[in-house]
Write a protein that holds these residues in place. Structure first.
Motif, PDB file in Angstrom:
ATOM      1  N   ALA A  49       0.284   9.329  -5.305  1.00 35.43           N
ATOM      2  CA  ALA A  49       0.699   7.968  -5.654  1.00 35.43           C
ATOM      3  C   ALA A  49       2.071   7.992  -6.308  1.00 35.43           C
ATOM      4  N   PRO A  50       3.040   7.277  -5.770  1.00 36.54           N
ATOM      5  CA  PRO A  50       4.379   7.264  -6.379  1.00 36.54           C
ATOM      6  C   PRO A  50       4.356   6.554  -7.734  1.00 36.54           C
ATOM      7  N   PHE A  51       5.107   7.088  -8.673  1.00 40.06           N
ATOM      8  CA  PHE A  51       5.228   6.450  -9.982  1.00 40.06           C
ATOM      9  C   PHE A  51       6.467   5.550  -9.954  1.00 40.06           C
ATOM     10  N   GLU A  52       6.311   4.382  -9.364  1.00 35.81           N
ATOM     11  CA  GLU A  52       7.408   3.420  -9.232  1.00 35.81           C
ATOM     12  C   GLU A  52       7.283   2.420 -10.386  1.00 35.81           C
ATOM     13  N   TYR A  53       7.788   2.824 -11.526  1.00 34.07           N
ATOM     14  CA  TYR A  53       7.554   2.051 -12.740  1.00 34.07           C
ATOM     15  C   TYR A  53       8.658   1.021 -12.967  1.00 34.07           C
ATOM     16  N   HIS A  54       8.325   0.018 -13.737  1.00 32.24           N
ATOM     17  CA  HIS A  54       9.288  -0.993 -14.179  1.00 32.24           C
ATOM     18  C   HIS A  54       8.952  -1.364 -15.622  1.00 32.24           C
TER      19      HIS A  54
ATOM     20  N   VAL B 119      10.122   6.450  17.557  1.00 32.09           N
ATOM     21  CA  VAL B 119       8.945   5.991  18.293  1.00 32.09           C
ATOM     22  C   VAL B 119       8.069   7.201  18.644  1.00 32.09           C
ATOM     23  N   GLY B 120       6.753   7.084  18.348  1.00 30.48           N
ATOM     24  CA  GLY B 120       5.828   8.182  18.576  1.00 30.48           C
ATOM     25  C   GLY B 120       5.541   8.998  17.321  1.00 30.48           C
ATOM     26  N   GLN B 121       6.384   8.862  16.300  1.00 26.78           N
ATOM     27  CA  GLN B 121       6.137   9.539  15.026  1.00 26.78           C
ATOM     28  C   GLN B 121       5.022   8.809  14.269  1.00 26.78           C
ATOM     29  N   THR B 122       4.526   9.415  13.207  1.00 23.29           N
ATOM     30  CA  THR B 122       3.369   8.858  12.497  1.00 23.29           C
ATOM     31  C   THR B 122       3.646   8.691  11.006  1.00 23.29           C
ATOM     32  N   LEU B 123       3.173   7.571  10.480  1.00 30.52           N
ATOM     33  CA  LEU B 123       3.163   7.332   9.045  1.00 30.52           C
ATOM     34  C   LEU B 123       1.714   7.161   8.599  1.00 30.52           C
ATOM     35  N   THR B 124       1.372   7.670   7.432  1.00 29.87           N
ATOM     36  CA  THR B 124       0.011   7.545   6.909  1.00 29.87           C
ATOM     37  C   THR B 124      -0.040   6.385   5.915  1.00 29.87           C
ATOM     38  N   ILE B 125      -1.009   5.482   6.122  1.00 30.03           N
ATOM     39  CA  ILE B 125      -1.164   4.319   5.254  1.00 30.03           C
ATOM     40  C   ILE B 125      -2.536   4.373   4.604  1.00 30.03           C
ATOM     41  N   GLU B 126      -2.577   4.062   3.307  1.00 31.11           N
ATOM     42  CA  GLU B 126      -3.823   4.101   2.553  1.00 31.11           C
ATOM     43  C   GLU B 126      -4.456   2.710   2.510  1.00 31.11           C
TER      44      GLU B 126
ATOM     45  N   SER C  65       0.844  -1.197   0.000  1.00 31.77           N
ATOM     46  CA  SER C  65       0.000   0.000   0.000  1.00 31.77           C
ATOM     47  C   SER C  65       0.875   1.242   0.000  1.00 31.77           C
ATOM     48  N   ILE C  66       0.239   2.377  -0.280  1.00 35.73           N
ATOM     49  CA  ILE C  66       0.979   3.643  -0.322  1.00 35.73           C
ATOM     50  C   ILE C  66       1.149   4.161   1.099  1.00 35.73           C
ATOM     51  N   VAL C  67       2.386   4.436   1.451  1.00 33.00           N
ATOM     52  CA  VAL C  67       2.737   4.971   2.771  1.00 33.00           C
ATOM     53  C   VAL C  67       3.323   6.354   2.556  1.00 33.00           C
ATOM     54  N   SER C  68       2.910   7.294   3.372  1.00 32.68           N
ATOM     55  CA  SER C  68       3.375   8.667   3.154  1.00 32.68           C
ATOM     56  C   SER C  68       3.705   9.361   4.471  1.00 32.68           C
ATOM     57  N   ARG C  69       4.587  10.319   4.362  1.00 33.67           N
ATOM     58  CA  ARG C  69       4.895  11.248   5.453  1.00 33.67           C
ATOM     59  C   ARG C  69       5.277  12.572   4.798  1.00 33.67           C
ATOM     60  N   GLY C  70       4.439  13.560   4.983  1.00 34.95           N
ATOM     61  CA  GLY C  70       4.666  14.837   4.325  1.00 34.95           C
ATOM     62  C   GLY C  70       4.576  14.670   2.814  1.00 34.95           C
ATOM     63  N   ASP C  71       5.637  15.080   2.119  1.00 39.73           N
ATOM     64  CA  ASP C  71       5.637  14.965   0.659  1.00 39.73           C
ATOM     65  C   ASP C  71       6.298  13.679   0.175  1.00 39.73           C
ATOM     66  N   LYS C  72       6.598  12.780   1.097  1.00 44.48           N
ATOM     67  CA  LYS C  72       7.188  11.497   0.724  1.00 44.48           C
ATOM     68  C   LYS C  72       6.081  10.457   0.563  1.00 44.48           C
ATOM     69  N   HIS C  73       5.991   9.877  -0.610  1.00 44.44           N
ATOM     70  CA  HIS C  73       4.981   8.853  -0.896  1.00 44.44           C
ATOM     71  C   HIS C  73       5.670   7.657  -1.546  1.00 44.44           C
ATOM     72  N   PHE C  74       5.556   6.501  -0.924  1.00 40.79           N
ATOM     73  CA  PHE C  74       6.152   5.286  -1.467  1.00 40.79           C
ATOM     74  C   PHE C  74       5.196   4.121  -1.262  1.00 40.79           C
ATOM     75  N   ARG C  75       5.308   3.151  -2.162  1.00 38.82           N
ATOM     76  CA  ARG C  75       4.564   1.911  -1.981  1.00 38.82           C
ATOM     77  C   ARG C  75       5.439   0.958  -1.183  1.00 38.82           C
ATOM     78  N   GLU C  76       4.922   0.461  -0.073  1.00 39.81           N
ATOM     79  CA  GLU C  76       5.699  -0.397   0.817  1.00 39.81           C
ATOM     80  C   GLU C  76       5.025  -1.756   0.997  1.00 39.81           C
ATOM     81  N   SER C  77       5.841  -2.748   1.295  1.00 37.52           N
ATOM     82  CA  SER C  77       5.331  -4.082   1.638  1.00 37.52           C
ATOM     83  C   SER C  77       5.017  -4.110   3.127  1.00 37.52           C
ATOM     84  N   ILE C  78       3.799  -4.526   3.442  1.00 35.10           N
ATOM     85  CA  ILE C  78       3.294  -4.483   4.823  1.00 35.10           C
ATOM     86  C   ILE C  78       2.907  -5.888   5.264  1.00 35.10           C
ATOM     87  N   GLN C  79       3.246  -6.217   6.499  1.00 35.87           N
ATOM     88  CA  GLN C  79       2.889  -7.513   7.071  1.00 35.87           C
ATOM     89  C   GLN C  79       1.907  -7.277   8.234  1.00 35.87           C
TER      90      GLN C  79
END
Length: 801
Positions: A654-659, A162-169, A102-116
């Motif tokens: 949404a990050p454009f993480e293309y391949h 610890v205590g900081q926040t990340l936004t998950i979609e 899913s897309i994880v963001s903090r401020g202007d940083k947006h990346f797709r991350e693997s989540i467990q």
């Protein structure tokens, strides 16, 4: 006395610099490569061994009668927990998780991350430590998250977050903040946080977070979760067979009961045995290559040492006349030989440091640093050096020291029979191994090229893909279809498709049967969820009908497209006969009308035959992950830049993480590509070692036959004739060795290629190239070395000795 032996040995090495350098260089290359492969193997064997209670940790695997019904890696969601609750005397603990992206963001940083998303037992069950945070409270809040140090630095630039926040979609398009409750210590490679090389998880959420993401970790009809259990001390996997079958029979759907056989694999073995045992095969293959390269290096070393021994007979005679004892002579020879190997070993350790990054890159695995091994490991190279040194020095030490003084002074060979046949066998073995490794390298390269450049049945050229934000609803699909259309209007774009899968081996199991037929005889097949532009984007040919309709209509949700194999499996020999026919899925009352039949194409590795396949419309499933974009030929860099700019305007969060699609295809053959690189390295090293051996042996032969060369020149021998004299000595051995190695190489590679449903035909090309290369290199080396002796003044040659 020992110091005297060492001093004399050192002087002997300096006196014969050329032979010493050749011997040391060849052996050091062989030792360095063996150490590197040994380090790689050791690292692979250590995976999962440092987990807490590793001997009791198991992963639940699934064996399906019909492979389309489920994955081998995953198990029924409810099984691990129920085993712990119903059989506490057998199962000490459990952990199961669902992997999402899913897309994880903090401020202007947006990346797709693997989540467990998993149980709170993650830390305590495996002994994973936290660099920051309280392990007891890490998973108590549904909106808390434990992350890796790498991810903390990526988003915050530090690890104490610890205590900081990340936004998950979520998969409904909602966003929520997750408070970081812990940062993991640096993890060793393991099959819990990184179940395979393609699934590196960086964020770990509590089980309660599944609701927000639209997932579930429960249910007996949910078989897509990875499950682990920890057995009580003294309990064996065999004792869990009955309980697992009983729980499945009592709770799971009948289709699962009829098809599923669960089994346990020790986590200490899983990394090597899982995924078809690819790691185990790679370990065996590389270990075999390293063994033969080392063996060739040792043969070179021994061969040259034995060859030089005869030239030292007069030295032995003089030593004996002056009062030298036999045991002193034996010690002298052994000291020289061991000293040579010790120097080669030290150089090999230096080569290890230099070559480690390059071999790590070639194998795609981090090779252990030289000083990261347990202390006792450092004894092995020097014990090895001692043994090889003794082996190489044993013949001259025992045999030459036993000669009579008079015979030694006269240089007689009557009591020291040089085993020419034995030495030629050793040389032949080396050339044979070099030819075999080179032939294998060429055939592996041809097969990999066939995978990557062969006809896949679709066109992967100029196709890029990227994951998109997910809102799995009719509204979400409609929004993505609008974005898809806007991207398709770009002048650099040929077509765009929205889908759940790309043709990289992924897919969902499905079953279909003809309307009116017996549902129990349904045909199992792979299923893809796509829009109407998928065939156009990937250049998939149509055999009959249409790929849905040019513009989506509600009726497309009741339509289905199948491939030619599915058409034949369902009973229609001609694709056009299938168009308009109705099919059903077992357990569903919704009929599908076949609107098109595509040609067969590869959706996965060529190890398997192309099987039946169907396409359902993404508006029907409402599940999607990818936008695939077919770019027009031209300046790819500018096209991708323009696409990225438009993407950012349409989906700013949404990050454009293309391949490129070529990369996805290449990932299917990671093991083969690694093997190709390793075989090339092995081939080069093998040839280097063989040619160094040839240089040493030719030099020795010239040295011993200096007088003979002078006499031949006086009697009228030409320079080409003298060169030809030495060529005859080796070329026959080279050709015989190559001829013997060819059928062996053919058998090995024929057996290897049999593992692929689609393979190249073995031709004479690899064999001819290998034989010609070795022959030409040998001729060049022999000519360059003998030409100096052949053109020298015969008077000087006749004055030798």
């Amino acid at each position: 006395m020992l110091q005297n032996y060492f001093t004399m040995a050192w002087r002997s090495l300096l006196k014969n610099k050329g032979f010493s350098i050749i011997n040391i260089l060849g052996l050091s290359v062989g030792i360095a490569f063996t150490l590197l492969i040994g380090a790689y193997v050791w690292g692979e064997l250590q995976v999962n061994h440092d987990l807490k209670d590793a001997d009791n940790q198991y992963i639940i695997q699934s064996k399906w009668k019909d492979p389309n019904l489920g994955l081998e890696l995953t198990t029924i969601a409810q099984l691990p927990k129920t085993l712990k609750e119903v059989y506490p005397g057998l199962v000490a603990n459990y952990y199961h998780w669902d992997g999402v992206g899913s897309i994880v963001s903090r401020g202007d940083k947006h990346f797709r991350e693997s989540i467990q998303i998993g149980d709170s037992t993650l830390l305590s069950m495996y002994g994973f430590g936290l660099a920051h945070g309280d392990a007891q409270k890490a998973f108590t809040d549904p909106f808390s998250a434990v992350i890796t140090e790498r991810l903390a630095i990526k988003y915050f630039g530090k690890t104490d977050v610890v205590g900081q926040t990340l936004t998950i979609e979520s998969f409904k398009g909602d966003k929520h903040g997750f408070t970081i409750s812990g940062v993991l210590d640096k993890l060793s490679k393991n099959s819990v946080t990184n179940v395979n090389d393609n699934n590196q998880n960086n964020i770990f959420l509590p089980a309660k977070a599944a609701d927000f993401l639209g997932r579930t970790l429960e249910g007996w009809n949910n078989n897509v979760l990875v499950g682990y259990i920890e057995l009580e001390n003294g309990i064996t996997p065999a004792q869990l067979v009955g309980p697992m079958k009983h729980l499945i029979k009592e709770n799971a759907p009948q289709q699962t009961v009829d098809n599923l056989t669960p089994y346990l694999v020790p986590l200490k073995d899983y990394y090597r045995e899982g995924n078809g045992g690819t790691v185990k095969k790679m370990i065996f293959t590389l270990s075999s290559i390293a063994f033969f390269i080392l063996l060739m290096a040792i043969i070179n070393f021994v061969n040259i040492c034995v060859g030089r021994s005869a030239s030292r007979m007069k030295e032995m005679g003089i030593r004996k006349v002056l009062g030298g004892l036999r045991k002193q002579l034996i010690w002298q020879f052994l000291m020289e030989s061991v000293l040579l190997v010790m120097i080669a070993t030290l150089i090999a350790l230096a080569l290890y440091l230099l070559a480690r990054p390059y071999l790590s890159d070639a194998l795609g695995k981090e090779i252990t640093l030289l000083f990261a091994f347990p202390a006792y490991f450092y004894l092995f190279p020097f014990v090895f050096a001692l043994l090889v040194g003794l082996l190489a020095g044993l013949y001259p030490a025992l045999v030459l020291s036993s000669l009579k003084s008079v015979d030694s002074l006269k240089g007689k060979l009557s009591s020291v029979k040089e085993s020419v046949l034995f030495r030629k066998i050793l040389v032949g073995f080396q050339f044979g191994m070099a030819a075999l490794v080179f032939i294998v390298s060429i055939i592996i390269s041809q097969q990999v090229a066939y995978f990557l450049k062969g006809n896949l049945g679709f066109n992967k050229d100029y196709v890029v893909y990227s994951q998109v934000p997910r809102d799995w609803s009719a509204k979400g699909v409609k929004k993505m279809e609008t974005i898809r259309y806007q991207l398709s209007q770009m002048p650099q774009v040929s077509s765009v498709s929205l889908s759940w899968e790309i043709p990289d081996g992924a897919g969902n199991g499905a079953q279909l049967y003809r309307q009116g037929a017996d549902p129990k005889k349904a045909i199992s097949m792979n299923g893809l969820a796509t829009d109407n532009q998928y065939a156009a984007t990937y250049g998939i040919p149509l055999k009959a009908g249409t790929f849905f309709t040019p513009q989506y209509t509600p009726g497309d949700s009741a339509k289905i497209v199948i491939n030619e194999s599915a058409s034949k499996a369902l009973g229609w020999n001609k694709p056009e006969d299938a168009v308009g026919q109705v099919v059903n899925a077992p357990g569903s009352n919704i009929p599908f009308t076949i609107c098109g039949v595509t040609a067969d194409f590869h959706t996965g590795s060529m190890q398997s035959q192309i099987g039946p396949l169907n396409f359902t419309n993404v508006n029907y499933t409402q599940y999607y992950r990818y936008l695939s974009v077919k770019l027009k030929p031209g300046d790819m860099q500018n096209s991708v830049t323009a696409l990225q700019k438009q993407w950012s305007m349409l989906m700013p969060d949404a990050p454009f993480e293309y391949h490129f699609m070529d990369e996805a295809i290449a990932k299917l053959y990671t093991t083969e590509l690694q093997l190709k690189k390793a075989s090339y390295i092995a081939g080069v090293l093998t040839i280097v070692i063989v040619l160094l051996g040839v240089v040493g042996l030719i030099s020795l032969s010239i040295q011993k036959r200096t007088r003979e060369i002078g006499i031949r020149k006086v009697l009228g021998a030409s320079v080409p004739g003298i060169i030809n004299l030495f060529l005859k000595e080796f070329l026959g051995v080279v050709l015989i060795a190559c001829v013997i190695s060819c059928p062996l190489a053919y058998l090995i590679m024929h057996n290897w290629l049999n593992g692929y449903a689609y393979r190249i035909n073995i031709t004479g090309y690899p064999f001819l190239i290998s034989i010609l290369l070795l022959t030409v290199l040998t001729i060049m080396l022999i000519t360059l070395q003998t030409i100096k002796a052949a053109v020298s003044n015969p008077v000087k040659s006749l004055r030798t000795e």
